[in-house]
Write a protein that holds these residues in place. Structure first.
Motif, PDB file in Angstrom:
ATOM      1  N   THR A 141       0.851  -1.180   0.000  1.00 33.32           N
ATOM      2  CA  THR A 141       0.000   0.000   0.000  1.00 33.32           C
ATOM      3  C   THR A 141       0.888   1.231   0.000  1.00 33.32           C
ATOM      4  O   THR A 141       1.876   1.287   0.736  1.00 33.32           O
ATOM      5  N   VAL A 142       0.519   2.202  -0.825  1.00 33.10           N
ATOM      6  CA  VAL A 142       1.327   3.407  -1.008  1.00 33.10           C
ATOM      7  C   VAL A 142       0.437   4.629  -0.830  1.00 33.10           C
ATOM      8  O   VAL A 142      -0.632   4.712  -1.426  1.00 33.10           O
ATOM      9  N   LEU A 143       0.903   5.572  -0.012  1.00 32.14           N
ATOM     10  CA  LEU A 143       0.231   6.854   0.146  1.00 32.14           C
ATOM     11  C   LEU A 143       0.955   7.855  -0.740  1.00 32.14           C
ATOM     12  O   LEU A 143       2.180   7.998  -0.654  1.00 32.14           O
ATOM     13  N   LEU A 144       0.186   8.528  -1.592  1.00 31.02           N
ATOM     14  CA  LEU A 144       0.766   9.426  -2.588  1.00 31.02           C
ATOM     15  C   LEU A 144       0.158  10.816  -2.517  1.00 31.02           C
ATOM     16  O   LEU A 144      -1.033  10.970  -2.219  1.00 31.02           O
ATOM     17  N   ALA A 145       0.977  11.795  -2.821  1.00 32.56           N
ATOM     18  CA  ALA A 145       0.474  13.146  -3.050  1.00 32.56           C
ATOM     19  C   ALA A 145      -0.229  13.139  -4.409  1.00 32.56           C
ATOM     20  O   ALA A 145       0.015  12.257  -5.228  1.00 32.56           O
ATOM     21  N   PRO A 146      -1.082  14.115  -4.665  1.00 37.28           N
ATOM     22  CA  PRO A 146      -1.776  14.153  -5.962  1.00 37.28           C
ATOM     23  C   PRO A 146      -0.832  14.176  -7.167  1.00 37.28           C
ATOM     24  O   PRO A 146      -1.203  13.736  -8.248  1.00 37.28           O
ATOM     25  N   ASP A 147       0.395  14.641  -6.977  1.00 35.90           N
ATOM     26  CA  ASP A 147       1.356  14.679  -8.082  1.00 35.90           C
ATOM     27  C   ASP A 147       2.064  13.337  -8.283  1.00 35.90           C
ATOM     28  O   ASP A 147       2.937  13.219  -9.142  1.00 35.90           O
ATOM     29  N   GLY A 148       1.709  12.327  -7.489  1.00 36.92           N
ATOM     30  CA  GLY A 148       2.296  11.002  -7.645  1.00 36.92           C
ATOM     31  C   GLY A 148       3.506  10.747  -6.768  1.00 36.92           C
ATOM     32  O   GLY A 148       4.076   9.662  -6.772  1.00 36.92           O
ATOM     33  N   ARG A 149       3.901  11.725  -5.974  1.00 38.68           N
ATOM     34  CA  ARG A 149       5.046  11.590  -5.076  1.00 38.68           C
ATOM     35  C   ARG A 149       4.692  10.661  -3.917  1.00 38.68           C
ATOM     36  O   ARG A 149       3.647  10.803  -3.285  1.00 38.68           O
ATOM     37  N   VAL A 150       5.564   9.705  -3.629  1.00 38.10           N
ATOM     38  CA  VAL A 150       5.337   8.743  -2.553  1.00 38.10           C
ATOM     39  C   VAL A 150       5.578   9.417  -1.205  1.00 38.10           C
ATOM     40  O   VAL A 150       6.637   9.996  -0.967  1.00 38.10           O
ATOM     41  N   LEU A 151       4.577   9.319  -0.314  1.00 40.44           N
ATOM     42  CA  LEU A 151       4.683   9.881   1.026  1.00 40.44           C
ATOM     43  C   LEU A 151       4.960   8.801   2.075  1.00 40.44           C
ATOM     44  O   LEU A 151       5.630   9.058   3.069  1.00 40.44           O
ATOM     45  N   LYS A 152       4.409   7.598   1.858  1.00 43.48           N
ATOM     46  CA  LYS A 152       4.570   6.501   2.811  1.00 43.48           C
ATOM     47  C   LYS A 152       4.219   5.193   2.112  1.00 43.48           C
ATOM     48  O   LYS A 152       3.414   5.165   1.198  1.00 43.48           O
ATOM     49  N   GLU A 153       4.847   4.108   2.596  1.00 44.64           N
ATOM     50  CA  GLU A 153       4.563   2.770   2.068  1.00 44.64           C
ATOM     51  C   GLU A 153       4.328   1.807   3.218  1.00 44.64           C
ATOM     52  O   GLU A 153       4.928   1.937   4.281  1.00 44.64           O
ATOM     53  N   TRP A 154       3.454   0.837   2.978  1.00 44.81           N
ATOM     54  CA  TRP A 154       3.209  -0.257   3.919  1.00 44.81           C
ATOM     55  C   TRP A 154       3.447  -1.553   3.169  1.00 44.81           C
ATOM     56  O   TRP A 154       2.793  -1.821   2.165  1.00 44.81           O
ATOM     57  N   ASP A 155       4.351  -2.352   3.668  1.00 52.66           N
ATOM     58  CA  ASP A 155       4.717  -3.626   3.044  1.00 52.66           C
ATOM     59  C   ASP A 155       4.043  -4.750   3.829  1.00 52.66           C
ATOM     60  O   ASP A 155       4.377  -4.988   4.995  1.00 52.66           O
ATOM     61  N   GLY A 156       3.085  -5.421   3.209  1.00 49.59           N
ATOM     62  CA  GLY A 156       2.399  -6.529   3.868  1.00 49.59           C
ATOM     63  C   GLY A 156       1.309  -6.065   4.811  1.00 49.59           C
ATOM     64  O   GLY A 156       0.820  -4.946   4.737  1.00 49.59           O
ATOM     65  N   TYR A 157       0.951  -6.958   5.719  1.00 47.05           N
ATOM     66  CA  TYR A 157      -0.063  -6.672   6.729  1.00 47.05           C
ATOM     67  C   TYR A 157       0.453  -7.167   8.075  1.00 47.05           C
ATOM     68  O   TYR A 157       0.199  -8.305   8.462  1.00 47.05           O
ATOM     69  N   PRO A 158       1.219  -6.316   8.777  1.00 44.39           N
ATOM     70  CA  PRO A 158       1.774  -6.729  10.067  1.00 44.39           C
ATOM     71  C   PRO A 158       0.659  -7.036  11.064  1.00 44.39           C
ATOM     72  O   PRO A 158      -0.376  -6.366  11.080  1.00 44.39           O
ATOM     73  N   GLN A 159       0.865  -8.039  11.887  1.00 45.08           N
ATOM     74  CA  GLN A 159      -0.139  -8.420  12.883  1.00 45.08           C
ATOM     75  C   GLN A 159      -0.450  -7.279  13.840  1.00 45.08           C
ATOM     76  O   GLN A 159      -1.545  -7.196  14.373  1.00 45.08           O
ATOM     77  N   SER A 160       0.523  -6.400  14.057  1.00 41.23           N
ATOM     78  CA  SER A 160       0.325  -5.287  14.995  1.00 41.23           C
ATOM     79  C   SER A 160      -0.485  -4.133  14.399  1.00 41.23           C
ATOM     80  O   SER A 160      -0.858  -3.214  15.124  1.00 41.23           O
ATOM     81  N   LEU A 161      -0.776  -4.176  13.104  1.00 43.13           N
ATOM     82  CA  LEU A 161      -1.497  -3.091  12.451  1.00 43.13           C
ATOM     83  C   LEU A 161      -2.962  -3.091  12.879  1.00 43.13           C
ATOM     84  O   LEU A 161      -3.632  -4.114  12.836  1.00 43.13           O
ATOM     85  N   THR A 162      -3.437  -1.924  13.296  1.00 36.14           N
ATOM     86  CA  THR A 162      -4.850  -1.738  13.614  1.00 36.14           C
ATOM     87  C   THR A 162      -5.382  -0.607  12.746  1.00 36.14           C
ATOM     88  O   THR A 162      -4.596   0.150  12.150  1.00 36.14           O
ATOM     89  N   VAL A 163      -6.680  -0.461  12.696  1.00 34.68           N
ATOM     90  CA  VAL A 163      -7.270   0.647  11.947  1.00 34.68           C
ATOM     91  C   VAL A 163      -6.750   1.963  12.512  1.00 34.68           C
ATOM     92  O   VAL A 163      -6.338   2.856  11.760  1.00 34.68           O
TER      93      VAL A 163
ATOM     94  N   VAL B  56      -4.572   4.713  10.369  1.00 38.56           N
ATOM     95  CA  VAL B  56      -5.042   6.086  10.171  1.00 38.56           C
ATOM     96  C   VAL B  56      -4.044   7.073  10.781  1.00 38.56           C
ATOM     97  O   VAL B  56      -3.725   8.101  10.170  1.00 38.56           O
ATOM     98  N   ALA B  57      -3.521   6.771  11.963  1.00 37.31           N
ATOM     99  CA  ALA B  57      -2.548   7.660  12.606  1.00 37.31           C
ATOM    100  C   ALA B  57      -1.291   7.807  11.749  1.00 37.31           C
ATOM    101  O   ALA B  57      -0.725   8.906  11.647  1.00 37.31           O
ATOM    102  N   SER B  58      -0.851   6.729  11.119  1.00 34.58           N
ATOM    103  CA  SER B  58       0.345   6.807  10.281  1.00 34.58           C
ATOM    104  C   SER B  58       0.096   7.643   9.025  1.00 34.58           C
ATOM    105  O   SER B  58       1.012   8.292   8.521  1.00 34.58           O
ATOM    106  N   ILE B  59      -1.128   7.662   8.547  1.00 39.97           N
ATOM    107  CA  ILE B  59      -1.473   8.531   7.416  1.00 39.97           C
ATOM    108  C   ILE B  59      -1.509   9.982   7.879  1.00 39.97           C
ATOM    109  O   ILE B  59      -0.928  10.865   7.245  1.00 39.97           O
ATOM    110  N   ARG B  60      -2.183  10.207   8.992  1.00 37.23           N
ATOM    111  CA  ARG B  60      -2.279  11.583   9.529  1.00 37.23           C
ATOM    112  C   ARG B  60      -0.890  12.181   9.770  1.00 37.23           C
ATOM    113  O   ARG B  60      -0.682  13.377   9.588  1.00 37.23           O
ATOM    114  N   ALA B  61       0.059  11.340  10.189  1.00 39.43           N
ATOM    115  CA  ALA B  61       1.398  11.827  10.520  1.00 39.43           C
ATOM    116  C   ALA B  61       2.130  12.423   9.316  1.00 39.43           C
ATOM    117  O   ALA B  61       3.019  13.264   9.494  1.00 39.43           O
TER     118      ALA B  61
END
Length: 147
Positions: A110-132, A136-141
């Protein structure tokens, strides 16, 4: 008339869950609505962690509410079953996205991108520790401050 056709095409490419299939249209929408793009690479019919991420995080009420306000969602799916096969145009579109944003072919990715296509953050896989909440907090950050 052209604006109407563009809106109609955009509606047709948005899935029932709010996920779009066309990245370029998502970029236009993100730019116009001042949102970020969340691009998810998924193997919807063979990748267990992809299915779990979709069910546990992306289909949750909390994430849905957050995404409606802040994100344009795009799914690049790579199903393996012949009954779920994508049309050639969508398959080529998803391959081009993978070539640009998921060169190692990870799933889920999963990749979070700015509207211009610039990568802001990536998530590799689905870690067991990941919660909703942590997702969301990692996106807000990394979200730009709004004026």
């Amino acid at each position: 008339m052209n604006a109407f056709i563009l809106q109609l095409l955009t509606l047709l490419t948005v899935t029932m869950s709010g996920w779009q299939l066309n990245f370029e249209q998502a970029r236009v929408e993100a730019e116009q609505r001042h949102k970020l793009i969340l691009l998810n690479f998924s193997g919807s019919d063979w990748c267990g962690p992809c299915i779990k991420l979709k069910k546990d995080v992306f289909e949750s009420a909390e994430f849905t509410q957050f995404s409606e306000e802040h994100l344009v969602l795009v799914r690049a799916d790579f199903p393996r079953s012949s009954k779920n096969k994508l049309d050639a145009r969508q398959e080529a579109h998803n391959e081009a996205l993978a070539e640009k944003y998921n060169r190692q072919g990870k799933f889920p990715f999963t990749v979070l991108l700015a509207p211009d296509g610039r990568v802001l953050k990536e998530w590799d896989g689905y870690p067991q520790s990941l919660t909703v909440d942590s997702f969301v907090a990692s996106i807000r950050a990394v979200m730009p401050a709004r004026n």
